[in-house]
Design an enzyme around this catalytic site. Structure first.
Site, PDB file in Angstrom:
ATOM      1  N   HIS A 194       9.034 -11.045 -76.215  1.00 49.51           N
ATOM      2  CA  HIS A 194       8.740  -9.961 -74.935  1.00 49.51           C
ATOM      3  C   HIS A 194       6.912  -9.358 -75.728  1.00 49.51           C
ATOM      4  CE1 HIS A 194      10.520  -6.455 -78.352  1.00 49.51           C
ATOM      5  NE2 HIS A 194       9.869  -6.524 -78.547  1.00 49.51           N
ATOM      6  N   ASP A 239       5.387   2.457 -73.857  1.00 50.41           N
ATOM      7  CA  ASP A 239       6.664   1.645 -73.960  1.00 50.41           C
ATOM      8  C   ASP A 239       7.386   2.812 -74.972  1.00 50.41           C
ATOM      9  OD1 ASP A 239       6.561   0.458 -76.448  1.00 50.41           O
ATOM     10  OD2 ASP A 239       6.682  -1.119 -76.010  1.00 50.41           O
ATOM     11  N   GLU A 270      11.558  -7.241 -71.419  1.00 48.45           N
ATOM     12  CA  GLU A 270      12.101  -8.533 -72.302  1.00 48.45           C
ATOM     13  C   GLU A 270      11.912 -10.560 -71.494  1.00 48.45           C
ATOM     14  OE1 GLU A 270      13.017  -7.673 -75.356  1.00 48.45           O
ATOM     15  OE2 GLU A 270      14.638  -6.477 -75.086  1.00 48.45           O
ATOM     16  N   ASN A 278      11.185 -11.910 -79.941  1.00 50.25           N
ATOM     17  CA  ASN A 278      12.448 -12.857 -78.739  1.00 50.25           C
ATOM     18  C   ASN A 278      10.872 -12.747 -78.004  1.00 50.25           C
ATOM     19  OD1 ASN A 278      11.815 -10.105 -78.344  1.00 50.25           O
ATOM     20  ND2 ASN A 278      13.777  -9.935 -76.665  1.00 50.25           N
TER      21      ASN A 278
HETATM   22  P1  PGA Z   1       5.843  -5.312 -84.053  1.00 46.82           P
HETATM   23  O1  PGA Z   1       6.690  -5.287 -82.933  1.00 46.82           O
HETATM   24  O2  PGA Z   1       4.644  -4.979 -84.048  1.00 46.82           O
HETATM   25  O3  PGA Z   1       7.127  -3.543 -85.070  1.00 46.82           O
HETATM   26  O4  PGA Z   1       6.171  -6.026 -84.540  1.00 46.82           O
HETATM   27  C1  PGA Z   1       6.156  -6.291 -82.362  1.00 46.82           C
HETATM   28  C2  PGA Z   1       6.846  -6.095 -80.588  1.00 46.82           C
HETATM   29  O5  PGA Z   1       7.988  -5.987 -80.459  1.00 46.82           O
HETATM   30  O6  PGA Z   1       6.024  -5.814 -79.613  1.00 46.82           O
END
Ligand code: PGA
Length: 241
Positions: free
Chosen positions: A138, A67, A143, A136
């Site tokens: 995701h 992404d 999302e 959240n």
């Molecule tokens: P992080 O992000 O590894 O920086 O906690 C995880 C995500 O948002 O999928």
């Protein structure tokens, strides 16, 4: 779904990296899609160490970028691809032809989605998808509310993603839109690893594993995958066992 907890983040990363090295030893031409973000950084450091010691060989693998923030690219500190290049692709000395990453600065993002979908389709499906989990729920930039059936797509970022995403940047940064591999790619992946560490992830991990399977909480899709590993450090696991 296999659920395991490890005593520390280091143990979690060592195990995950050894597993990936083992997969690549069995299938040197594997198609890998590995998340950026904070969660897998220790895995990347271990993979690089294994490669330098001659215990892992990624020279025939292809890497799909998971992404990206729209408007950002690999030379922009804070972008998803910036961290992947810095921590994995550059130290592994991958060739450009081994990397398929969204050009999130392209004026034609739909074409970028098609390009990434086509690269995955050319291999049949991902051999391994390694993801973290957002605050959240995701997965990648899928999302809450995203249909499980979507492949690569462009997404309006949720408020929490925009807020939490600031941690990757050295100064306040406007984030509005993302481009991401879709959850249909997760469903079709031969293997999925969902990693989480730290107490702040304990609640979302519990919801992903024990809550209802629903598009309102994308990480809950992990319950439906027949070859999913959920690997946690003890802090992220504390509401699960
Ligand atoms: P992080 O992000 O590894 O920086 O906690 C995880 C995500 O948002 O999928």
């Amino acid at each position: 779904m296999q659920l395991r907890q490890f005593p520390t983040y280091d143990h979690l990363c060592q195990h995950t990296a050894s597993h990936i090295a083992g997969l690549v030893a069995q299938k040197p031409t594997a198609l890998l899609c590995l998340a950026s973000g904070e969660t897998p950084i220790g895995v990347f450091h271990t993979l690089v160490a294994l490669a330098r010691e001659g215990r892992a060989d990624f020279s025939q693998c292809t890497f799909i970028g998971l992404d990206e923030w729209v408007g950002f690219g690999p030379t922009d500190p804070g972008s998803c691809s910036f961290y992947l290049y810095r921590d994995l692709f550059a130290p592994l000395q991958l060739r450009p032809d081994q990397i398929v990453y969204f050009d999130a600065k392209s004026p034609n993002l739909a074409q970028e989605c098609q390009r990434v979908d086509a690269a995955i389709a050319q291999h049949g499906s991902l051999d391994l998808l390694l993801v973290g989990i957002g605050m959240n729920g995701h997965i990648a930039l899928n999302e809450p509310g995203t249909p499980f059936s979507l492949r690569a797509h462009v997404v309006d970022l949720h408020e929490m993603t925009i807020t939490v995403g600031q941690k990757y940047f050295s100064e306040s940064t406007t984030l509005t839109t993302g481009i991401t591999v879709g959850l249909q790619h997760l469903t079709e992946a031969r293997e999925v690893i969902l990693m989480a560490n730290g107490a702040r992830k304990a609640g979302v991990v519990r919801e992903a594993l024990h809550g209802p399977v629903t598009e309102q909480f994308p990480a809950s899709i992990i319950q439906t995958h027949p070859n999913a590993q959920v690997w946690l450090d003890s802090e992220a696991a504390k509401e699960v066992f």
